[in-house]
Design a protein around this motif. Structure first.
Motif, short mmCIF file in Angstrom:
data_model
loop_
_atom_site.label_atom_id
_atom_site.label_comp_id
_atom_site.label_asym_id
_atom_site.label_seq_id
_atom_site.Cartn_x
_atom_site.Cartn_y
_atom_site.Cartn_z
N ALA A 75 -25.14 -9.72 -18.62
CA ALA A 75 -26.48 -9.18 -18.90
C ALA A 75 -26.80 -8.01 -17.98
N LEU A 76 -26.43 -8.13 -16.71
CA LEU A 76 -26.64 -7.02 -15.77
C LEU A 76 -25.79 -5.82 -16.19
N ALA A 77 -24.55 -6.08 -16.57
CA ALA A 77 -23.65 -5.00 -17.00
C ALA A 77 -24.22 -4.28 -18.22
N VAL A 78 -24.70 -5.05 -19.19
CA VAL A 78 -25.26 -4.45 -20.39
C VAL A 78 -26.49 -3.62 -20.04
N ALA A 112 -17.72 -5.25 -24.75
CA ALA A 112 -16.61 -6.00 -24.18
C ALA A 112 -17.11 -7.03 -23.16
N CYS A 113 -18.11 -6.65 -22.36
CA CYS A 113 -18.68 -7.60 -21.39
C CYS A 113 -19.29 -8.80 -22.09
N VAL A 114 -20.01 -8.55 -23.17
CA VAL A 114 -20.63 -9.65 -23.93
C VAL A 114 -19.55 -10.53 -24.56
N LEU A 115 -18.56 -9.91 -25.19
CA LEU A 115 -17.49 -10.69 -25.82
C LEU A 115 -16.71 -11.51 -24.80
N ALA A 116 -16.52 -10.96 -23.61
CA ALA A 116 -15.72 -11.63 -22.58
C ALA A 116 -16.34 -12.94 -22.11
N VAL A 117 -17.64 -13.07 -22.23
CA VAL A 117 -18.31 -14.31 -21.77
C VAL A 117 -18.78 -15.16 -22.94
N SER A 118 -18.38 -14.82 -24.15
CA SER A 118 -18.87 -15.53 -25.32
C SER A 118 -18.09 -16.80 -25.62
N GLY A 119 -16.94 -16.98 -24.96
CA GLY A 119 -16.09 -18.12 -25.28
C GLY A 119 -16.49 -19.42 -24.66
#
Length: 119
Positions: A75-78, A112-119
């Protein structure tokens, strides 16, 4: 003996976090020019915005790379990358392609940041 499974999302999460390192170093080494860029984007006081961005990038990067509250890190990255996209559009106009300094790289990285933590 148990084997470790390869987790591509974990690799992506770490890479998304580590990629903030050169961004922070670049801003710290070039605080004056970075401040001028922030001023051009209308972010005042520019030096404060640069320092705030560095802090948020460090927190996001560590969070993602070390897997500590990774969703908060994403969230911070986004937030930072959306701000960078806004700044690029404000300074360079509505260009998409990288040759014209568009926001596509930051938006891809945010996704990519969002997808990386979606699992």
């Amino acid at each position: 003996m148990e084997t470790m499974a390869f987790d591509p999302l974990a690799v992506l999460r770490v890479l998304c976090g580590v990629w903030f390192v050169p961004h922070c170093i670049g801003k710290l080494r070039n605080l004056g020019p970075a401040s001028q860029t922030f001023a051009k984007a209308g972010l005042h006081p520019p030096r404060l915005f640069v320092l705030l961005t560095i802090v948020l990038e460090v927190l996001a990067g560590l969070s993602l790379a070390l897997n500590v509250q990774p969703r908060l890190g994403a969230a911070l990255a986004v937030t930072v990358l959306a701000g960078a996209s806004y700044a690029v559009l404000k300074i360079n106009g509505r260009n998409w392609r990288w040759q014209k300094q568009g926001p596509e790289y930051m938006l891809f990285w945010a996704a990519a940041c969002v997808l990386a933590v979606s699992g």
